[in-house]
Scaffold this motif. Structure first.
Motif, PDB file in Angstrom:
ATOM      1  N   ASP A 312       0.814  -1.212   0.000  1.00 38.46           N
ATOM      2  CA  ASP A 312       0.000   0.000   0.000  1.00 38.46           C
ATOM      3  C   ASP A 312       0.849   1.264   0.000  1.00 38.46           C
ATOM      4  N   ARG A 411      -1.770  -7.644   1.452  1.00 37.18           N
ATOM      5  CA  ARG A 411      -2.338  -7.716   2.792  1.00 37.18           C
ATOM      6  C   ARG A 411      -1.248  -7.554   3.842  1.00 37.18           C
ATOM      7  N   TRP A 413      -0.292  -8.880   7.486  1.00 36.38           N
ATOM      8  CA  TRP A 413      -0.660 -10.030   8.321  1.00 36.38           C
ATOM      9  C   TRP A 413      -0.160  -9.911   9.755  1.00 36.38           C
ATOM     10  N   VAL A 504      -6.747  -8.631  10.766  1.00 32.52           N
ATOM     11  CA  VAL A 504      -6.611 -10.075  10.596  1.00 32.52           C
ATOM     12  C   VAL A 504      -7.381 -10.818  11.685  1.00 32.52           C
ATOM     13  N   SER A 519      -7.938 -12.053   6.182  1.00 32.39           N
ATOM     14  CA  SER A 519      -7.888 -10.614   5.987  1.00 32.39           C
ATOM     15  C   SER A 519      -8.713 -10.304   4.752  1.00 32.39           C
ATOM     16  N   GLY A 520      -9.951  -9.850   4.957  1.00 30.79           N
ATOM     17  CA  GLY A 520     -10.858  -9.688   3.823  1.00 30.79           C
ATOM     18  C   GLY A 520     -11.118 -11.044   3.197  1.00 30.79           C
ATOM     19  N   ALA A 522      -8.707 -12.704   1.620  1.00 30.66           N
ATOM     20  CA  ALA A 522      -7.431 -13.410   1.570  1.00 30.66           C
ATOM     21  C   ALA A 522      -7.277 -14.325   2.782  1.00 30.66           C
TER      22      ALA A 522
END
Length: 651
Positions: A312, A411, A413, A504, A519-520, A522
C-alpha cells in the motif's frame, strides 16, 4: 533532549508594513551586507523566486512529506497557512511580472503602429499590480499574529521535529514576509532562524536525529539558498551540508540501512535529505554541493526505502503518519538517484502515477530483494522487489525487543512485538541478554535469519531460545521456529506468540489443528508442525488465536524443545494441506524430539522437509535422508528426490 534557545531581547513591534525607522536601520544584521530597502527589493525579484522554485520544487507542501508522528494538528495548520500564503505571494508576483511584460509590449506596439491599447484585467474586475509592490501584498491578520506569537515563544521551546518544520516553513517564506513585516520584526525572524540553524549543528545527534537534520542541515541550507549573496549565510549552508554528511555516517550502516532505533523515521529522514540535496544541486552555490559519499549514501538509502515499502506504499516498521506513502517524496528522491539499479527497482513501487523514467535492465537482473545489517539490527526478508506481488517480513531486534511486520500480496498479516515467553518448572524466565545474530543467509531460494536470546530466573539459568525466520522465495511460505535449549531436565513450556495486524482474524479448523488467518477475502494457512494434525490425537500443546495475536504453546519434560510453524502466504496456492512429524534415527536408534526433530509438510502437489538438531550435531537419518548438520530444509521433487533449500552446519 531539552535543547532550547537563550532568551532573545527584543522590543515589541507591530507586524504591519510600516516603513523602517532609524532605530530599525541600526539593528540590520551585518552578515546580510545590504541594508533593509535593498534586501526588501531583492527579495521581491522574479529571478530569486525562480531560483528558489528550483531549490524547493513545485510541491508547496514538500515540508509535510512523511510528516513525523509528533506533529500536532495546530502546528500542521500553521505550516499549511504559511505555505499557502507564501505560494499565493509568489503567484501574485509572477502574474504582475507577466502583466508588466504585456504592457511593455503593448506600449512598444502603440509607439510603432500608433494604436491605442487597454491593459487586460483579470477575472473579477480587479487589476493585478504591475510590479512586485510589497505594500500591495496583503497577509491575513491571523497569520501575522501567529508569526508574532511564534517569535515571542520560540526562545524557551525545545528544539524538536515540530520546531524544525516550523522554522523551515518560516525560512522559505522569509522573502514574502519582507512585504508585510516591519524591518525590526523581519530582522528578528531572520536572526531567530539563523541562530537556531547555527546552534542546531551542535545538538546530540543520537537523541533526536530527525530534529537535528531539519534544524542543523536543511535549515541552514535553505537560508543559504535564499541569501546566496551573503557570505555568512553561504558558510552556514556549507556547515549544513557537513551536518548531512555526519548524520548519514552516524545512523546508516554504510549501505543506506538505518539503525533499528531510528527505522521508524526512515521516510522523514529520506524527506529532509531529499530536500537538502535538491537545494544543494539547484541553488547554484558551489559551497553547498554534496560530497560524493553523501550522494552515494543517499542512493543506498533510497534503495533500502524501496525494500521497506509495503504493497500500500506504507513503510514497514514505520510510524503511523511518518510511514505513509508519499508519492511526491519518492518521485523527488528518484530524480536525485541516478543508479540504474535503483531506478529499475523504483519502477516496481506502488505508484498511482508511474514516473516517466528509462529503466535499464530487466527485473531478473536486480540484486536479491532482501536486506540485513547486524550493525543496524534490522532488515527485510523478501521474495521479490514488487511489493504488491511479493511477501516481505521486516524485523528489528534492538536490545531485547524483536519487532516484526509481515506484508504479503496486498495484505498486512503481522505487526508488532514478537516477544519471548519461556516457563521452566512453572516459573517464567526473564531475558538476560540482548538478541544476538547467529546466522544470516540468502540466495535465490530462501531468505533466512537466526537469532538467540538467553534467559534465567532465581531458580533456573543457562536457558536459551534460538529463533529461526525463513522465507521461501519460490513458493511464498514463511517458516518460524523456536529452539529452546537448556543444561538440565525440567518442565519446559514455550509460548510462541505472534502479533496480528489490525484487520486479521483467526479461524481454527474443527477436526484438525491448522489455523486460517483471514484478511478480507485473503487467507494464510498456519501449520503447527510439532503438533499432530488431527485433534483426536493427544499432544502437549495447542495453537490458539485471539484478537491481537495467535500463539503456539508447547511443553515437555527435558532440556530441549522445538516449536515450529509454517505459514503459507501465496493467494493462488492449492489449499489441500497435511503435515507429519518424522522419525529421526542415529546409529539405528530412534531419537526423541529433544535430540532432533523432523517434519514433512504438504500444500497441494508440493511437499517440504524440515530437520533441526537440538543436541550435539551428529550423523542422523530421516525419511531416507542422511544428515549431519544443525538445520536442513528441502523440497521434494516429483521423482522423490529432494532439492535443498538451506543447510546450516551448526557449531
Amino acid at each position: 533532549m531539552s535543547t532550547t534557545l537563550p532568551p532573545h531581547d527584543r522590543s515589541a513591534e507591530s507586524a504591519s508594513g510600516a516603513s523602517a525607522t532609524a532605530e530599525d536601520s541600526s539593528a540590520w544584521p551585518a552578515e546580510l551586507g545590504k541594508d533593509w530597502p535593498q534586501w526588501r527589493q531583492a527579495l521581491m525579484k522574479k529571478r530569486l523566486r525562480q531560483r528558489l522554485a528550483k531549490c524547493f520544487g513545485d510541491d508547496p507542501l514538500a515540508l509535510l512529506w512523511s510528516q513525523p508522528d509528533s506533529l500536532t494538528p495546530e502546528s500542521k495548520q500553521f505550516l499549511r497557512a504559511v505555505t499557502r500564503w507564501d505560494a499565493s505571494v509568489t503567484d501574485a508576483l509572477q502574474d504582475a511580472s507577466a502583466h508588466g511584460k504585456r504592457d511593455a509590449a503593448a506600449k512598444s506596439a502603440k509607439h510603432l503602429k500608433g494604436k491605442s491599447h487597454k491593459r487586460r484585467k483579470p477575472k473579477g474586475g480587479a487589476e493585478t499590480p504591475l510590479h512586485g509592490d510589497a505594500d500591495s501584498l496583503p497577509c491575513p491578520p491571523s497569520l501575522t499574529e501567529s508569526v508574532e506569537i511564534w517569535l515571542d515563544e520560540i526562545g524557551p521551546r525545545p528544539l524538536d521535529e515540530i520546531v524544525g518544520l516550523e522554522c523551515l516553513t518560516l525560512a522559505r517564506a522569509l522573502p514574502s514576509f519582507a512585504a508585510v513585516l516591519s524591518e525590526s520584526r523581519w530582522v528578528e525572524l531572520f536572526e531567530s532562524l539563523s541562530r537556531i540553524a547555527a546552534d542546531a549543528g551542535r545538538m546530540p545527534f543520537e537523541q533526536m536525529p530527525l530534529a537535528q537534520q531539519l534544524l542543523g542541515a536543511e535549515l541552514p541550507m535553505t537560508l543559504a539558498a535564499i541569501f546566496a549573496d551573503a557570505e555568512a549565510m553561504v558558510a552556514l549552508g556549507e556547515a549544513g551540508m557537513q551536518c548531512v554528511s555526519l548524520g548519514m555516517q552516524e545512523v546508516l550502516d554504510g549501505e543506506g540501512l538505518l539503525h533499528a532505533r531510528y527505522i521508524a523515521d526512515q521516510r522523514p529522514l529520506l524527506a529532509t535529505w531529499t530536500r537538502s540535496l535538491r537545494i544543494a544541486k539547484k541553488a547554484g552555490v558551489d559551497a553547498l554541493k554534496p560530497p560524493a559519499e553523501v550522494t552515494e549514501q543517499f542512493e543506498w538509502m533510497f534503495r533500502q526505502a524501496i525494500r521497506f515499502t509495503r504493497h500500500d506504499g506504507g513503510q514497514l516498521l514505520g510510524g503511523v503518519r511518518a510511514g505513509r506513502w508519499s508519492e511526491p517524496l519518492m518521485r523527488a528522491a528518484l530524480e536525485l538517484d541516478k543508479d540504474p539499479v535503483d531506478v529499475l527497482a523504483a519502477t516496481m513501487l506502488p505508484w498511482e502515477k508511474p514516473p516517466k523514467v528509462k529503466a535499464k535492465g530487466k527485473p531478473g537482473e536486480l540484486p536479491l530483494p532482501g536486506c540485513h545489517s547486524e550493525w543496524a539490527e534490522c532488515g527485510v526478508l523478501a521474495t521479490g522487489w514488487s511489493a504488491p506481488d511479493s511477501a516481505r517480513l521486516a524485523y528489528s531486534f534492538q536490545d531485547q525487543t524483536l519487532r516484526v511486520e509481515l506484508a504479503a500480496f496486498g495484505r498486512l498479516w503481522l505487526q508488532g512485538e514478537w516477544d519471548f515467553q519461556l516457563h521452566v518448572d512453572g516459573q517464567p524466565l526473564g531475558r538476560v541478554s540482548s538478541l544476538e545474530e547467529l546466522c544470516r543467509h540468502e540466495d535465490k531460494d530462501v531468505d533466512y535469519l537466526e537469532l538467540e536470546a538467553s534467559f534465567s530466573s532465581d531458580v533456573a539459568s543457562g536457558w536459551r531460545i534460538q529463533r529461526q525466520l525463513l522465507l521461501d522465495r519460490r513458493h511464498q511460505f514463511l517458516y518460524l521456529a523456536d529452539a529452546v535449549l537448556g543444561d538440565e531436565d525440567a518442565e519446559i513450556e514455550n509460548f510462541m506468540r505472534l502479533p496480528l495486524a489490525g484487520a486479521v482474524k483467526c479461524v481454527s479448523a474443527d477436526e484438525t489443528r491448522e489455523m486460517a488467518l483471514k484478511s478480507g477475502k485473503a487467507t494464510a494457512d498456519v501449520l503447527p508442525l510439532s503438533l499432530p494434525e488431527w485433534r483426536r490425537s493427544p499432544c502437549a500443546g495447542e495453537l490458539t488465536g485471539e484478537s491481537e495475536h495467535f500463539q503456539l504453546t508447547q511443553k515437555c519434560h527435558g532440556s530441549r524443545l522445538y516449536t515450529p510453524l509454517m505459514i503459507h502466504l501465496h493467494p493462488d496456492r492449492d489449499r489441500r494441506l497435511t503435515w507429519r512429524q518424522l522419525t529421526v534415527a542415529e546409529n539405528l536408534m530412534i531419537q526423541p524430539p529433544s535430540v532432533a526433530a523432523g517434519f514433512r509438510a504438504q500444500f497441494g502437489g508440493f511437499q517440504w522437509l524440515f530437520y533441526r538438531s537440538l543436541a550435539k550435531v551428529a550423523p542422523r537419518t530421516l525419511l531416507g535422508q542422511h544428515l549431519n548438520n544443525e538445520f536442513f530444509a528441502a523440497r521434494f521433487l516429483p521423482d522423490g528426490e529432494v532439492e535443498e533449500l538451506i543447510c546450516v552446519e551448526g557449531a
